[in-house]
Write a protein that holds these residues in place. Sequence first.
Motif, short mmCIF file in Angstrom:
data_model
loop_
_atom_site.label_atom_id
_atom_site.label_comp_id
_atom_site.label_asym_id
_atom_site.label_seq_id
_atom_site.Cartn_x
_atom_site.Cartn_y
_atom_site.Cartn_z
N ILE A 19 -1.70 -3.59 1.99
CA ILE A 19 -0.42 -4.17 2.38
C ILE A 19 -0.34 -5.62 1.92
CG2 ILE A 19 -1.12 -4.90 4.71
CD1 ILE A 19 2.25 -3.26 3.84
N ARG A 20 -1.49 -6.26 1.78
CA ARG A 20 -1.52 -7.64 1.29
C ARG A 20 -0.98 -7.70 -0.14
NH1 ARG A 20 -7.54 -9.66 3.24
NH2 ARG A 20 -7.36 -8.93 5.40
N LEU A 21 -1.38 -6.74 -0.96
CA LEU A 21 -0.90 -6.67 -2.34
C LEU A 21 0.59 -6.33 -2.37
CD1 LEU A 21 -1.35 -6.75 -5.39
CD2 LEU A 21 -2.26 -4.39 -5.23
N ALA A 22 1.01 -5.41 -1.52
CA ALA A 22 2.43 -5.06 -1.47
C ALA A 22 3.27 -6.27 -1.08
CB ALA A 22 2.65 -3.91 -0.48
N ASP A 23 2.83 -7.01 -0.07
CA ASP A 23 3.56 -8.21 0.36
C ASP A 23 3.59 -9.27 -0.75
OD1 ASP A 23 4.11 -7.12 2.85
OD2 ASP A 23 2.41 -8.11 3.84
N TYR A 24 2.48 -9.44 -1.43
CA TYR A 24 2.41 -10.38 -2.56
C TYR A 24 3.44 -10.01 -3.62
CZ TYR A 24 0.59 -12.55 -6.82
OH TYR A 24 0.46 -13.25 -8.00
N VAL A 146 -6.65 -4.68 -8.61
CA VAL A 146 -7.28 -5.66 -7.73
C VAL A 146 -8.49 -5.02 -7.05
CG1 VAL A 146 -6.95 -7.24 -5.79
CG2 VAL A 146 -5.03 -6.73 -7.33
N GLY A 147 -9.66 -5.48 -7.42
CA GLY A 147 -10.89 -5.02 -6.79
C GLY A 147 -11.28 -5.95 -5.65
N GLY A 148 -12.07 -5.44 -4.74
CA GLY A 148 -12.45 -6.26 -3.59
C GLY A 148 -11.23 -6.81 -2.88
N ILE A 149 -10.28 -5.93 -2.60
CA ILE A 149 -8.95 -6.34 -2.10
C ILE A 149 -9.04 -7.29 -0.91
CG2 ILE A 149 -8.70 -4.25 -0.68
CD1 ILE A 149 -5.80 -5.91 -2.52
N GLY A 150 -9.97 -7.08 -0.01
CA GLY A 150 -10.08 -7.94 1.17
C GLY A 150 -10.52 -9.35 0.86
N LYS A 151 -11.09 -9.57 -0.34
CA LYS A 151 -11.54 -10.90 -0.74
C LYS A 151 -10.67 -11.50 -1.84
CE LYS A 151 -16.24 -9.95 0.60
NZ LYS A 151 -17.52 -9.44 0.18
N ALA A 152 -9.65 -10.78 -2.28
CA ALA A 152 -8.76 -11.25 -3.34
C ALA A 152 -7.44 -11.78 -2.79
CB ALA A 152 -8.50 -10.14 -4.34
N LEU A 153 -7.07 -11.31 -1.60
CA LEU A 153 -5.81 -11.73 -0.97
C LEU A 153 -6.07 -12.01 0.51
CD1 LEU A 153 -3.61 -9.05 -2.66
CD2 LEU A 153 -3.17 -11.49 -2.86
N GLU A 156 -2.24 -13.00 4.80
CA GLU A 156 -0.83 -13.29 4.52
C GLU A 156 -0.42 -12.86 3.11
OE1 GLU A 156 -3.06 -15.77 5.52
OE2 GLU A 156 -2.56 -15.49 7.64
N GLY A 157 -1.34 -12.32 2.34
CA GLY A 157 -1.02 -11.87 0.99
C GLY A 157 -1.03 -12.98 -0.04
N GLU A 158 -1.80 -14.03 0.22
CA GLU A 158 -1.93 -15.13 -0.74
C GLU A 158 -3.22 -14.95 -1.54
OE1 GLU A 158 0.28 -17.43 -1.45
OE2 GLU A 158 1.65 -16.72 0.11
N PRO A 159 -3.17 -15.15 -2.86
CA PRO A 159 -4.37 -15.01 -3.68
C PRO A 159 -5.48 -15.97 -3.25
CG PRO A 159 -2.41 -15.11 -5.05
CD PRO A 159 -1.98 -15.47 -3.66
N ILE A 160 -6.69 -15.44 -3.15
CA ILE A 160 -7.87 -16.26 -2.81
C ILE A 160 -9.02 -15.83 -3.71
CG2 ILE A 160 -7.22 -16.78 -0.41
CD1 ILE A 160 -8.99 -14.45 0.51
N GLY A 161 -9.95 -16.73 -3.91
CA GLY A 161 -11.15 -16.42 -4.67
C GLY A 161 -10.86 -16.04 -6.11
N ASP A 162 -11.91 -15.56 -6.77
CA ASP A 162 -11.80 -15.17 -8.18
C ASP A 162 -10.84 -14.00 -8.37
OD1 ASP A 162 -13.61 -17.15 -8.83
OD2 ASP A 162 -15.33 -15.79 -8.95
N GLY A 163 -10.89 -13.03 -7.46
CA GLY A 163 -10.00 -11.88 -7.56
C GLY A 163 -8.54 -12.27 -7.44
N GLY A 164 -8.24 -13.18 -6.53
CA GLY A 164 -6.88 -13.67 -6.38
C GLY A 164 -6.41 -14.45 -7.59
N ALA A 165 -7.33 -15.24 -8.17
CA ALA A 165 -6.99 -16.00 -9.38
C ALA A 165 -6.68 -15.06 -10.54
CB ALA A 165 -8.13 -16.94 -9.74
N SER A 166 -7.44 -13.98 -10.65
CA SER A 166 -7.19 -12.98 -11.71
C SER A 166 -5.84 -12.31 -11.50
CB SER A 166 -8.30 -11.93 -11.73
OG SER A 166 -9.52 -12.52 -12.11
N LEU A 167 -5.53 -11.98 -10.27
CA LEU A 167 -4.24 -11.37 -9.96
C LEU A 167 -3.09 -12.30 -10.33
CD1 LEU A 167 -2.31 -9.32 -8.61
CD2 LEU A 167 -2.88 -10.39 -6.42
N ALA A 168 -3.18 -13.55 -9.91
CA ALA A 168 -2.11 -14.52 -10.19
C ALA A 168 -1.94 -14.72 -11.70
CB ALA A 168 -2.42 -15.85 -9.51
#
Length: 196
Positions: A19-24, A146-153, A156-168
């Motif tokens: 749901i974090r990815l959907a919200d993003y 998005v791998g490691g979904i719990g550590k990428a967003l 609140e659905g905001e990108p975090i860590g390396d996974g979030g940076a890759s997504l953004a």
Amino acid sequence: MSDKILIFYGSYRSDRQGIRLADYLVRQLTARGAQAELIDAKALDLPMLDRMYKEYPEGEAPSALEALADKIKAADAFVFVAGEYNWSVQPGLKNLTDHFLEEWYWRPAAIASYSAGRFAGARAGLAWHGILSEMGMVVVSSTLAVGGIGKALSVEGEPIGDGGASLAKAFPRFADDLAWWTEAARAQRERKPPPY
């Protein structure tokens, strides 16, 4: 003209990560000027498929099904947020999509896959490509994974860590690809009625 994009999400789990990815995606597509709306299978709570929408006599489909059919028919494009369950697709999202067929035709779809593991839902994304194509959608080539979904967003659905940076970093190309096909499909439908 603002693109009407429906974002479909299908997890029924109590501790939903996707749901974090959907919200993003809703936020990011809205920021680009689209009318993005989340369609959450759990919130709709459609029954297991017994009859497709088209199999109900006119005016007799359940109200939730009727309302969703209208939204699908009015949409310009779709995004499927595809979690991977045991190397395959989520049953909740598959059940939701299977209630419809002709309503999907002649519009583009994009796939954003995810998983807790390092393969980022890629196997589910691959399975969804064939499913969506068979249902009459043009699946764009750009995907998000998005791998490691719990550590990428964050929650609140905001990108975090390396996974979030890759997504953004990947999101703009994904959104540009979907926007191009959305505009092309809309222009073609206006120019010439679909053949069926």
